[in-house]
Enzyme design. Structure first.
Site, PDB file in Angstrom:
ATOM      1  N   LYS A 174       0.819  -1.209   0.000  1.00  0.00           N
ATOM      2  CA  LYS A 174       0.000   0.000   0.000  1.00  0.00           C
ATOM      3  C   LYS A 174       0.854   1.260   0.000  1.00  0.00           C
ATOM      4  O   LYS A 174       0.575   2.226  -0.721  1.00  0.00           O
ATOM      5  CB  LYS A 174      -0.926   0.009   1.220  1.00  0.00           C
ATOM      6  CG  LYS A 174      -1.727   1.293   1.393  1.00  0.00           C
ATOM      7  CD  LYS A 174      -2.638   1.578   0.209  1.00  0.00           C
ATOM      8  CE  LYS A 174      -3.272   2.966   0.279  1.00  0.00           C
ATOM      9  NZ  LYS A 174      -4.120   3.155   1.458  1.00  0.00           N
ATOM     10  N   LYS A 244       1.720  12.066   4.661  1.00  0.00           N
ATOM     11  CA  LYS A 244       1.993  11.030   5.670  1.00  0.00           C
ATOM     12  C   LYS A 244       2.439   9.734   4.999  1.00  0.00           C
ATOM     13  O   LYS A 244       3.442   9.121   5.404  1.00  0.00           O
ATOM     14  CB  LYS A 244       0.744  10.791   6.509  1.00  0.00           C
ATOM     15  CG  LYS A 244       0.762   9.526   7.354  1.00  0.00           C
ATOM     16  CD  LYS A 244      -0.554   9.318   8.066  1.00  0.00           C
ATOM     17  CE  LYS A 244      -1.702   9.004   7.135  1.00  0.00           C
ATOM     18  NZ  LYS A 244      -1.604   7.664   6.517  1.00  0.00           N
TER      19      LYS A 244
END
Length: 292
Positions: A174, A244
């Site tokens: 991911k 992030k």
């Protein structure tokens, strides 16, 4: 182990529709917790029971899904004095649906293992609409037995579920997925600014790229639906959220001794977009500062 009750912590932008699909499709009772009472109230319509606290949820649920904003939030929910680790019991399964650092994921898995509980990473990909429709892509890091138990529940929310390997593997995929996506959108933004300044219609550029070797999911979705029309709503995957995730990619690269020039550029541009006031906007807004 059959999970009679499913716990769900975090019913925000992506968590709420996922929780709704679990309640509607799994045939099992779902208990949810969130600091915001509004989504919990909406979820009552499909039979989701609100939990008074995380400890109360943990006591009654055999499988607990976490859909939280960052690894820091996951760590807090798991390791606080009243967190999930201290309340874990043999056979219980905790599943992180968000994007968290690989090292944290493996560390939490070890803590739960000490309690004879199991931990899996199952970060989700695709849009809020995909979450609503139950057509997400989910990348899973877990042992084979745990994957077999959670896969039918994940199928309530996703059409593509990939067992990537042991704990941490889903997060690796991911994180790298988002890294490639961010770098691709930066490239598309650079192409668009040059084309427009050279006198070419941006729509012609993107429509033609879709017919050639530069075609991609990023082009057809982020490029055509956001960058080209200059539409970047709030309440979507924000600039700061993508920052992030790129940060996680850079941390992972450092841990294996790799230097990522493209990811460093994407991170810097996302930071500039955030400083320019776009922190809470849909992250392809980075295109507004590319070429400036």
């Amino acid at each position: 182990m059959k999970a009679d009750k499913i716990g769900f912590i975090g019913v925000g932008v992506m968590g709420e529709p996922m929780c709704r699909n679990l309640a509607a499709k799994s045939g099992r009772p779902v208990i949810a917790f969130d600091r915001d009472p509004a989504p919990l109230e909406r979820l009552k319509a499909v039979g989701v029971e609100p939990a008074g606290s995380i400890p109360a949820l943990a006591r009654t649920c055999d499988i607990i899904f976490l859909a939280l904003a960052s690894g820091k939030h996951v760590e807090t929910v798991c390791t606080d004095e009243e967190g999930l680790v201290v309340r874990a019991r043999a056979g219980q399964i905790i599943v992180d649906l968000g994007t968290s650092p690989v090292d944290l994921t493996r560390s939490l898995a070890a803590k739960f293992r000490e309690r004879e509980a199991r931990y899996a990473d199952a970060p989700i990909a695709r849009t809020r609409q995909a979450a609503e429709e139950g057509t997400l892509s989910i990348m899973v890091g877990a042992d084979a037995e745990t994957f077999a138990e959670i896969q039918p529940l994940l199928a309530c929310c996703a059409t593509d579920i990939t067992h990537c390997g042991p704990v941490g593997s889903g997060q690796i995929v991911k994180i790298l997925n988002n890294m490639v996506l961010a770098e691709t959108v930066v490239a598309l933004s650079e192409a668009l600014v040059v084309a427009r300044r050279a006198g070419l219609n941006g729509a012609i550029l993107f429509e033609t790229l879709m017919k050639g070797s530069a075609d991609s999911f990023a082009l057809r979705n982020h490029g055509m639906k956001a960058v080209l029309p200059n539409i970047f709503p709030e309440r979507a995957f924000s600039t700061d959220y993508m920052r992030k995730d790129i940060g996680y990619a850079l941390e992972l690269a450092t841990s294996v001794g790799a230097k990522l020039h493209g990811a460093e550029l994407a991170s810097r541009l996302l930071q500039d977009a955030s400083k320019a006031g776009f922190a809470d906007f849909y992250w392809p807004v980075v295109s507004r500062i590319v070429g400036a």
